[in-house]
Enzyme design. Structure first.
Site, PDB file in Angstrom:
ATOM      1  N   THR B   1       0.842  -1.205   0.000  1.00  0.00           N
ATOM      2  CA  THR B   1       0.000   0.000   0.000  1.00  0.00           C
ATOM      3  C   THR B   1       0.868   1.242   0.000  1.00  0.00           C
ATOM      4  O   THR B   1       1.914   1.269   0.633  1.00  0.00           O
ATOM      5  CB  THR B   1      -0.872   0.021   1.274  1.00  0.00           C
ATOM      6  OG1 THR B   1      -1.635  -1.170   1.338  1.00  0.00           O
ATOM      7  CG2 THR B   1      -1.805   1.230   1.281  1.00  0.00           C
ATOM      8  N   ARG B  29     -11.599  -9.631  -2.113  1.00  0.00           N
ATOM      9  CA  ARG B  29     -11.361  -9.007  -0.796  1.00  0.00           C
ATOM     10  C   ARG B  29     -10.930  -7.571  -0.990  1.00  0.00           C
ATOM     11  O   ARG B  29     -10.063  -7.274  -1.797  1.00  0.00           O
ATOM     12  CB  ARG B  29     -10.277  -9.801  -0.048  1.00  0.00           C
ATOM     13  CG  ARG B  29      -9.912  -9.229   1.323  1.00  0.00           C
ATOM     14  CD  ARG B  29      -8.750  -8.300   1.232  1.00  0.00           C
ATOM     15  NE  ARG B  29      -8.346  -7.772   2.545  1.00  0.00           N
ATOM     16  CZ  ARG B  29      -7.429  -6.836   2.709  1.00  0.00           C
ATOM     17  NH1 ARG B  29      -6.820  -6.333   1.656  1.00  0.00           N
ATOM     18  NH2 ARG B  29      -7.120  -6.363   3.907  1.00  0.00           N
ATOM     19  N   VAL B  30     -11.522  -6.645  -0.255  1.00  0.00           N
ATOM     20  CA  VAL B  30     -11.159  -5.226  -0.344  1.00  0.00           C
ATOM     21  C   VAL B  30     -10.741  -4.756   1.049  1.00  0.00           C
ATOM     22  O   VAL B  30     -11.461  -4.991   2.023  1.00  0.00           O
ATOM     23  CB  VAL B  30     -12.354  -4.389  -0.851  1.00  0.00           C
ATOM     24  CG1 VAL B  30     -11.978  -2.895  -0.890  1.00  0.00           C
ATOM     25  CG2 VAL B  30     -12.772  -4.858  -2.246  1.00  0.00           C
ATOM     26  N   GLY B  31      -9.612  -4.098   1.144  1.00  0.00           N
ATOM     27  CA  GLY B  31      -9.133  -3.597   2.436  1.00  0.00           C
ATOM     28  C   GLY B  31      -9.580  -2.169   2.672  1.00  0.00           C
ATOM     29  O   GLY B  31     -10.531  -1.673   2.085  1.00  0.00           O
ATOM     30  N   ASP B  32      -8.870  -1.461   3.531  1.00  0.00           N
ATOM     31  CA  ASP B  32      -9.304  -0.122   3.959  1.00  0.00           C
ATOM     32  C   ASP B  32      -8.967   0.985   2.961  1.00  0.00           C
ATOM     33  O   ASP B  32      -9.583   2.046   2.983  1.00  0.00           O
ATOM     34  CB  ASP B  32      -8.674   0.215   5.314  1.00  0.00           C
ATOM     35  CG  ASP B  32      -7.147   0.258   5.232  1.00  0.00           C
ATOM     36  OD1 ASP B  32      -6.570  -0.697   4.674  1.00  0.00           O
ATOM     37  OD2 ASP B  32      -6.533   1.239   5.692  1.00  0.00           O
ATOM     38  N   THR B  52      -2.057   2.440   6.194  1.00  0.00           N
ATOM     39  CA  THR B  52      -1.543   1.197   5.625  1.00  0.00           C
ATOM     40  C   THR B  52      -1.476   0.168   6.740  1.00  0.00           C
ATOM     41  O   THR B  52      -1.124   0.490   7.863  1.00  0.00           O
ATOM     42  CB  THR B  52      -0.132   1.366   5.021  1.00  0.00           C
ATOM     43  OG1 THR B  52       0.367   0.072   4.651  1.00  0.00           O
ATOM     44  CG2 THR B  52       0.830   2.021   5.979  1.00  0.00           C
ATOM     45  N   GLY B  53      -1.874  -1.098   6.409  1.00  0.00           N
ATOM     46  CA  GLY B  53      -1.777  -2.132   7.446  1.00  0.00           C
ATOM     47  C   GLY B  53      -2.937  -3.098   7.372  1.00  0.00           C
ATOM     48  O   GLY B  53      -3.477  -3.366   6.304  1.00  0.00           O
ATOM     49  N   GLY B  55      -6.078  -4.076   6.953  1.00  0.00           N
ATOM     50  CA  GLY B  55      -7.233  -3.346   6.422  1.00  0.00           C
ATOM     51  C   GLY B  55      -8.531  -3.610   7.147  1.00  0.00           C
ATOM     52  O   GLY B  55      -9.301  -2.681   7.419  1.00  0.00           O
TER      53      GLY B  55
END
Lengths: 177, 134
Positions: B1, B29-32, B52-53, B55
């Site tokens: 990220t 899958r979708v993160g933050d 970042t991290g 999510g």
């Protein structure tokens, strides 16, 4: 309007290679990649451009650098292909654009800005997002453009681990790219 | 990220984040990063944030909107709020970092793990970059 002092910060991800595994050449390459992105954004801010342009320029520079997990050099899904996400937001009116699960635009952050400026939406995902981006004229590149040997190796390592049932002892870098 | 936050000469703030997610993630899958208020946020009345991290944790705790709210409601100064929040997220398995900039002052870069590729420019445009705790 009073002038304020411009400011710019960037990150290239929190999944860093452990210090003892990072040789000097790699360390220098990461620092240079970060400086390239800072220069891209600062040049605009210094010329009086809006913060939105500066953050997009800085993120595009990081997306183009295969060292970082975004754009070219993005990690791969368990299906072996990249699915990229990006967002951009302006503080003056909270205008925002985001894309999720796309593959094709060289710079996903630029795709997010097109969603913000031309779609009437905030977040668009997958095939629908890609269809909209093609409609507004965005260039699409093959998935192979985004893939690197390093990310392919990290994927194979993880898939083999899952198949063996071994514990997940990956470093941040291998997990988060 | 990857991400960036900026303040321009007119005091305007902006944030941007872009990611491939994490290695061998499940397709879909979708993160933050693309979730406004989680991995990316900007409001001239408070701050611009890019995270970042982990999510899933940054989404559940609406990390960037939470930071902005703490600043906007005047409970904490930006650097204090960011340091406290990243520690709270770390205590909830939210491993990672965030960068942020407010209406005035220097950018703030915080993380609760071994390192974060990061950098900022000061008012004269002098570049500063780092990887681990240095």
């Amino acid at each position: 309007m009073t002038k304020t002092l411009p400011a710019l910060a960037i990150h290239g991800g929190a999944g860093t290679v452990p210090a003892h595994q990072l040789d000097n050449e790699s360390r220098a390459a990461y620092h240079e990649g970060l400086r390239t992105a800072l220069r891209a954004g600062w040049k605009l801010l210094h010329a009086g451009a809006p913060a939105l342009d500066a953050v997009m320029a800085a993120v595009k520079a990081l997306e183009d650098d295969t060292l970082f997990n975004a754009g070219r050099g993005a990690v791969l899904t368990s299906a072996g292909r990249p699915e990229m996400d990006a967002a951009i937001m302006r503080g003056s009116d909270r205008a925002a654009g985001a894309v999720a699960g796309i593959c094709g635009p060289r710079n996903p952050v630029e795709a997010a800005r097109l969603v913000m400026e031309q779609s009437g939406h905030v977040l668009m995902m997958g095939k629908g997002a890609e269809a909209f981006l093609r409609e507004v004229g965005m260039e699409f590149l093959p998935a192979s453009y985004f893939e690197t040997a390093r990310r392919r190796a990290a994927l194979e390592l993880e898939l083999a681990r899952r198949a063996s049932g071994a514990p997940d002892i990956r470093t941040d870098a291998d997990r988060h790219g | 990220t990857v991400g960036a936050v900026a303040r321009d000469v007119n005091g305007g703030l902006a944030a941007a984040t872009s990611t491939g997610g994490y290695t061998a993630k499940r397709p879909g899958r979708v993160g933050d990063a693309p979730v406004i208020g989680a991995g990316t946020f900007a409001d001239d009345a408070s701050c611009a944030v890019s995270c970042t991290g982990s999510g899933e944790v940054f989404i559940r705790y609406t990390a960037s909107a939470e930071l902005a709210a703490r600043v906007r409601l005047g409970r904490e100064k930006l650097d204090e709020a960011a340091s406290r929040l990243i520690a709270e997220l770390g205590a909830r398995d939210g491993e990672g970092g965030m960068i942020t900039v407010g209406a005035e002052g220097a950018p703030v870069l915080v993380f609760n793990c071994s390192g974060m590729y990061r950098g900022y420019t000061d008012e004269e445009g002098v570049l500063w970059t780092a990887i681990h705790r240095e």
